[in-house]
Design an enzyme around this catalytic site. Sequence first.
Site, mmCIF file in Angstrom:
data_model
loop_
_atom_site.group_PDB
_atom_site.id
_atom_site.type_symbol
_atom_site.label_atom_id
_atom_site.label_comp_id
_atom_site.label_asym_id
_atom_site.label_seq_id
_atom_site.Cartn_x
_atom_site.Cartn_y
_atom_site.Cartn_z
ATOM 1 N N GLY A 49 44.513 52.068 43.346
ATOM 2 C CA GLY A 49 43.524 51.584 42.384
ATOM 3 C C GLY A 49 43.228 50.115 42.611
ATOM 4 O O GLY A 49 43.490 49.564 43.687
ATOM 5 N N CYS A 50 42.714 49.460 41.597
ATOM 6 C CA CYS A 50 42.377 48.036 41.695
ATOM 7 C C CYS A 50 43.612 47.234 42.104
ATOM 8 O O CYS A 50 44.679 47.366 41.513
ATOM 9 C CB CYS A 50 41.842 47.541 40.353
ATOM 10 N N PHE A 51 43.463 46.386 43.106
ATOM 11 C CA PHE A 51 44.631 45.676 43.632
ATOM 12 C C PHE A 51 45.180 44.620 42.685
ATOM 13 O O PHE A 51 46.311 44.157 42.855
ATOM 14 C CB PHE A 51 44.380 45.084 45.016
ATOM 15 N N TRP A 52 44.442 44.233 41.657
ATOM 16 C CA TRP A 52 44.966 43.245 40.711
ATOM 17 C C TRP A 52 46.276 43.706 40.076
ATOM 18 O O TRP A 52 47.249 42.973 40.015
ATOM 19 C CB TRP A 52 43.948 42.972 39.604
ATOM 20 N N GLU A 93 41.381 49.208 48.514
ATOM 21 C CA GLU A 93 41.968 48.007 47.925
ATOM 22 C C GLU A 93 43.476 48.217 47.968
ATOM 23 O O GLU A 93 43.985 49.218 47.459
ATOM 24 C CB GLU A 93 41.484 47.798 46.493
#
Length: 229
Positions: A49-52, A93
């Site tokens: 998912g989103c790398f954050w 990502e």
Amino acid sequence: MKLHHYLLAATILLSPGYALAGETVTIVPPPAIDQTASAKSETIVLAGGCFWGVQGVYQHMKGVTRAVSGYSGGKKETASYEIVSGGDTGHAESVEVTFDPKVVSLGKILQVYFSVVHNPTELNRQGPDSGTQYRSAIFTTSADQEKVTKAYIAQLDKAKAYSKPIVTQVSSLEKFYPAEAYHQDYATIHPSQPYIAYYDLPKIENLSKLFPQDYRDKPVLVSDGQASN
């Protein structure tokens, strides 16, 4: 941040009584097969998912000496956020996780990945984000890593740890491209940003609750350079 992230942030801010909900977690057993502890530092690249949020979790994990957001699976020419966001570059990502096997094993890195980082049964999406760039994927850097990872996935599927099959792709890492500087340490720098607060901070909190012996309060940040535990 993409347009739908801005819209989501606006919805959270404008909705009276909107509660910050924790991520749904699946507590999975440790791998039956793990690597033998080594004195040599190792690197594995994880996409979920989103790398954050992925970066945020591993920055708070003992034994991780560096966690860098970036892109894997595609070509150098397309390794930029705006292009990758189109969903047709082959990139995911991802986060390059460097760890000390004397402190934390590959098995523990993977157990956290499958427990609190993301839902490995979602195909080409994660939470509110959809597209192949948000797929569940593990890019290994050695034959031993690949063996342990594939054996663990087979173990979890056989045990029916999830209600659906795991869709995580496992392949050898060809190249990792670090993301733009403004994406690094994002969860730490922007804790009150609604997307981070709603989707990513609960992941870090779950790490502290489910794996207290592996959690550290102070994250190891890209901006700090290489750090020790």
